[in-house]
Motif scaffolding. Structure first.
Motif, PDB file in Angstrom:
ATOM      1  N   VAL A 165       0.855  -1.192   0.000  1.00 47.50           N
ATOM      2  CA  VAL A 165       0.000   0.000   0.000  1.00 47.50           C
ATOM      3  C   VAL A 165       0.894   1.246   0.000  1.00 47.50           C
ATOM      4  O   VAL A 165       2.060   1.182   0.416  1.00 47.50           O
ATOM      5  CB  VAL A 165      -0.925   0.059   1.236  1.00 47.50           C
ATOM      6  CG1 VAL A 165      -1.798  -1.178   1.334  1.00 47.50           C
ATOM      7  CG2 VAL A 165      -0.142   0.231   2.525  1.00 47.50           C
ATOM      8  N   ALA A 166       0.343   2.357  -0.442  1.00 49.52           N
ATOM      9  CA  ALA A 166       1.047   3.645  -0.340  1.00 49.52           C
ATOM     10  C   ALA A 166       0.012   4.753  -0.186  1.00 49.52           C
ATOM     11  O   ALA A 166      -1.093   4.663  -0.737  1.00 49.52           O
ATOM     12  CB  ALA A 166       1.905   3.892  -1.588  1.00 49.52           C
TER      13      ALA A 166
ATOM     14  N   ALA B 291      -2.264   3.815   6.186  1.00 45.46           N
ATOM     15  CA  ALA B 291      -1.534   2.642   5.685  1.00 45.46           C
ATOM     16  C   ALA B 291      -1.879   1.406   6.516  1.00 45.46           C
ATOM     17  O   ALA B 291      -2.056   0.303   5.993  1.00 45.46           O
ATOM     18  CB  ALA B 291      -0.024   2.905   5.720  1.00 45.46           C
ATOM     19  N   TYR B 292      -1.991   1.619   7.824  1.00 41.09           N
ATOM     20  CA  TYR B 292      -2.361   0.517   8.728  1.00 41.09           C
ATOM     21  C   TYR B 292      -3.718  -0.077   8.325  1.00 41.09           C
ATOM     22  O   TYR B 292      -3.874  -1.293   8.206  1.00 41.09           O
ATOM     23  CB  TYR B 292      -2.410   1.051  10.161  1.00 41.09           C
ATOM     24  CG  TYR B 292      -3.131   0.166  11.142  1.00 41.09           C
ATOM     25  CD1 TYR B 292      -2.500  -0.944  11.695  1.00 41.09           C
ATOM     26  CD2 TYR B 292      -4.443   0.434  11.505  1.00 41.09           C
ATOM     27  CE1 TYR B 292      -3.162  -1.763  12.603  1.00 41.09           C
ATOM     28  CE2 TYR B 292      -5.116  -0.374  12.408  1.00 41.09           C
ATOM     29  CZ  TYR B 292      -4.470  -1.466  12.954  1.00 41.09           C
ATOM     30  OH  TYR B 292      -5.135  -2.275  13.832  1.00 41.09           O
TER      31      TYR B 292
ATOM     32  N   GLY C 204       3.416   0.679   2.923  1.00 44.95           N
ATOM     33  CA  GLY C 204       3.274  -0.439   3.856  1.00 44.95           C
ATOM     34  C   GLY C 204       3.311  -1.762   3.129  1.00 44.95           C
ATOM     35  O   GLY C 204       3.146  -1.840   1.897  1.00 44.95           O
ATOM     36  N   HIS C 205       3.535  -2.803   3.902  1.00 44.83           N
ATOM     37  CA  HIS C 205       3.733  -4.132   3.326  1.00 44.83           C
ATOM     38  C   HIS C 205       3.275  -5.179   4.308  1.00 44.83           C
ATOM     39  O   HIS C 205       3.499  -5.064   5.512  1.00 44.83           O
ATOM     40  CB  HIS C 205       5.234  -4.323   3.051  1.00 44.83           C
ATOM     41  CG  HIS C 205       5.562  -5.526   2.232  1.00 44.83           C
ATOM     42  ND1 HIS C 205       6.019  -6.698   2.802  1.00 44.83           N
ATOM     43  CD2 HIS C 205       5.520  -5.745   0.899  1.00 44.83           C
ATOM     44  CE1 HIS C 205       6.241  -7.578   1.824  1.00 44.83           C
ATOM     45  NE2 HIS C 205       5.950  -7.031   0.666  1.00 44.83           N
TER      46      HIS C 205
ATOM     47  N   SER D 121      -2.522  -3.172  -3.396  1.00 47.46           N
ATOM     48  CA  SER D 121      -2.534  -4.406  -4.184  1.00 47.46           C
ATOM     49  C   SER D 121      -3.939  -4.757  -4.626  1.00 47.46           C
ATOM     50  O   SER D 121      -4.135  -5.305  -5.715  1.00 47.46           O
ATOM     51  CB  SER D 121      -1.985  -5.572  -3.360  1.00 47.46           C
ATOM     52  OG  SER D 121      -0.636  -5.387  -3.065  1.00 47.46           O
ATOM     53  N   GLU D 122      -4.899  -4.496  -3.768  1.00 44.09           N
ATOM     54  CA  GLU D 122      -6.279  -4.843  -4.114  1.00 44.09           C
ATOM     55  C   GLU D 122      -7.204  -3.692  -3.724  1.00 44.09           C
ATOM     56  O   GLU D 122      -6.981  -3.011  -2.713  1.00 44.09           O
ATOM     57  CB  GLU D 122      -6.731  -6.096  -3.365  1.00 44.09           C
ATOM     58  CG  GLU D 122      -6.053  -7.361  -3.819  1.00 44.09           C
ATOM     59  CD  GLU D 122      -6.594  -8.567  -3.068  1.00 44.09           C
ATOM     60  OE1 GLU D 122      -7.801  -8.619  -2.769  1.00 44.09           O
ATOM     61  OE2 GLU D 122      -5.800  -9.471  -2.777  1.00 44.09           O
ATOM     62  N   SER D 123      -8.269  -3.552  -4.479  1.00 45.83           N
ATOM     63  CA  SER D 123      -9.173  -2.418  -4.258  1.00 45.83           C
ATOM     64  C   SER D 123      -9.949  -2.539  -2.950  1.00 45.83           C
ATOM     65  O   SER D 123     -10.502  -1.545  -2.475  1.00 45.83           O
ATOM     66  CB  SER D 123     -10.142  -2.283  -5.434  1.00 45.83           C
ATOM     67  OG  SER D 123     -10.997  -3.404  -5.491  1.00 45.83           O
TER      68      SER D 123
END
Ligand code: SF4
Length: 508
Positions: free
Chosen positions: A49-50, A61-62, A114-115, A242-244
């Motif tokens: 995410v960004a 982000a969390y 985030g990751h 990565s995903e909506s």
């Protein structure tokens, strides 16, 4: 409480050097090995995410990572920047375990990446958790990566000969080192130059002290989308995920997918984009639609829910069988089972119940707990199954051991017949693009006929969705090209591990 790694966080000590030699790496390796042995499912890859332009970017982000937790439960991290500083915190465990209010308060800034991670390469350890923060010749860069690079050895060796010092064993750091060693003049040129040198799957977000970058590999293997929402203090916030489904939690609007081979930059000047690579046929991962992505996400231009519903319907058309009930293997088989039941006009029943509280804690069990296996995760509803002809719907058979336990469980609950239907073709080849698959020797469909698999899993009948049928279910006006290598063995890139794709000796 989770062990955390701090980098550049005011009031804390960077501990990366200490961790390089700590027991974390060994613990992580052991956990990954145990997990691989104790499960018969393919594993999620990672989620990224960004956020740009939000006064509480870390918190946003969390929330985004929380929505992407299904893409990796091993570690998570968030890096933030405020135009001057770039801080990074990561830890082993679930997003909610790592990022308490106290921890989030240490991450000020209007930008964040985030990751959440399930390790596919590199040691499964805290230091390899992401984002990875590197102090390079181009300044501080943090990177979060979903996917897997395939020409890893060559590039890493070349960089090391050129003097690169790697902090981690993760392939994601190679991208940052390439940027640091690029001779291109500007940072954005250096990023474009670096991305065009690597092959494989990467959906990445990167952050410097004052800019965010998002990019997808030229094949477009992994999803990555852009959204927008209102900044509570005025203006727009740009988000990537990565995903909506991550946008929904933020109340952000989906804008578009990042294109394969596209590099997007967000700075105080707004959003700019360039195509750093073009002409490569798209090969987005079809298994995202079959299993990985959340059904409430829209990826590669279409809703996952719709794809899975179609897979169930097509499966019913291709391999219908007289039965009394259609039962999904929860949770991932549910949508396809609904489609199957509607198409076949057979009642849909939740005849297997999943215990949602057996999660990550079960990854590292003592032996006596592990022996419960599938029974701890799934339980049959006897009054729905007893005396019935049951069609079981699942999304894959990997080694076959779990499928056999489930078939036995349903029969043990009194089912008269058990017919297993799989909502994709047989998995015959491993993935090199960010999905943790066993080698070809361990894939039951690579070494056995469908009837041999049926006998092994002890089902009355077994059928898979055809490849053509699957492709029909995800084709639409967007004309996205898909990778189907795990069903065909035809890989879209030239770099694959020959050892991994050798069939079992007995089948040669
Ligand atoms: Fe997806 Fe299979 Fe291709 Fe891997 S090999 S990217 S899992 S379709």
């Amino acid at each position: 409480m989770s062990r955390l790694l701090f980098q550049g966080v005011p009031g804390t000590t960077d501990v990366s050097e200490m961790l390089r030699t700590s027991a974390d790496m060994e613990r992580g390796r052991e956990a990954a090995n145990r997990r691989a042995r104790s499960t018969d499912k393919l594993h999620e890859e990672c989620g990224v995410v960004a956020i740009y332009g939000h006064p509480h970017a870390a918190r946003e982000a969390y929330l985004s990572l929380y929505a992407l937790q299904h893409r990796g439960q091993e570690s998570a991290g968030i890096a933030t920047a405020d135009g001057h500083h770039l801080a990074n915190i990561k830890g082993m465990g679930l997003v909610s375990e790592i990022f308490t209010d106290d921890v989030l308060a240490k991450l000020p800034g209007y930008m964040a990446i985030g990751h959440t991670r399930y390790s596919t390469t590199g040691d499964s350890a805290l230091l390899n958790a992401q984002p990875i923060r590197v102090d390079s010749t181009k300044g501080l860069i943090a990177i979060a990566h979903n996917g897997n690079l395939v020409n890893l050895g060559n590039v890493r060796a070349r960089l090391e000969r050129a003097g690169a010092y790697f902090q981690t064993t993760s392939d994601s750091e190679i991208i940052v080192q390439l940027i640091a060693h690029s001779s291109a003049g500007s940072l954005v040129d250096a990023i474009a130059d670096s991305l065009s040198q690597i092959e494989g799957a990467f959906s990445i977000v990167m952050m410097t002290r004052d800019r965010i970058f998002a990019a997808r590999d030229p094949h477009g293997f992994r999803p990555l989308s852009m959204g927008r929402m209102k900044n509570p203090e005025g203006g727009d916030v740009v988000v990537f995920a990565s995903e909506s489904c991550a946008f929904d939690l933020l109340r952000a609007e989906f804008v578009r997918d990042i294109l394969p081979g596209e590099l997007v930059m967000v700075s105080e000047d707004g959003v700019t984009s360039r195509q750093y690579s073009s002409g490569t046929p798209q090969s987005s991962c079809i298994f995202e639609h079959v299993y990985f992505a959340r059904p409430d996400s829209r990826i590669f231009g279409r809703w996952v829910q719709e794809s899975r519903d179609q897979m169930g319907r097509q499966l019913a058309r291709e391999s219908g069988v007289p039965a009394d009930v259609v039962v999904p293997v929860p949770d991932s088989g549910v949508t396809a089972a609904l489609g199957y039941a509607e198409e076949a006009r057979i009642p849909f029943r939740l005849g297997l119940i999943r215990n949602h509280y057996v999660g990550r804690t079960f990854i590292e069990p003592e032996q006596r707990v592990r022996d419960f296996g599938v029974r701890l995760k799934l339980n049959p509803v006897r009054n729905l199954l007893a005396g019935k002809r049951v069609i079981l719907i699942d999304d894959s058979i990997i080694r076959g051991t779990t499928s056999r336990k489930i078939v036995r469980m349903v029969r043990g609950a009194g089912a008269k017949e058990v017919h297993l239907r799989i909502s994709c073709p047989p998995t015959i080849s491993p993935c090199f693009y960010g999905v943790d698959t066993p080698s070809k020797k361990e894939l039951i469909a690579a070494n056995n006929s469908i009837d041999e698999i049926r006998q092994f899993i002890e089902a009355d009948s077994l059928a898979y969705l055809s490849l053509e049928g699957l492709l029909q279910c995800v084709r639409d006006e967007t004309k996205v090209g898909y990778c189907t290598a795990c069903y065909t063995g035809n890989y879209p890139t030239k770099w694959v591990d020959v050892e991994e794709i050798l069939p079992a000796a007995a089948a040669v």
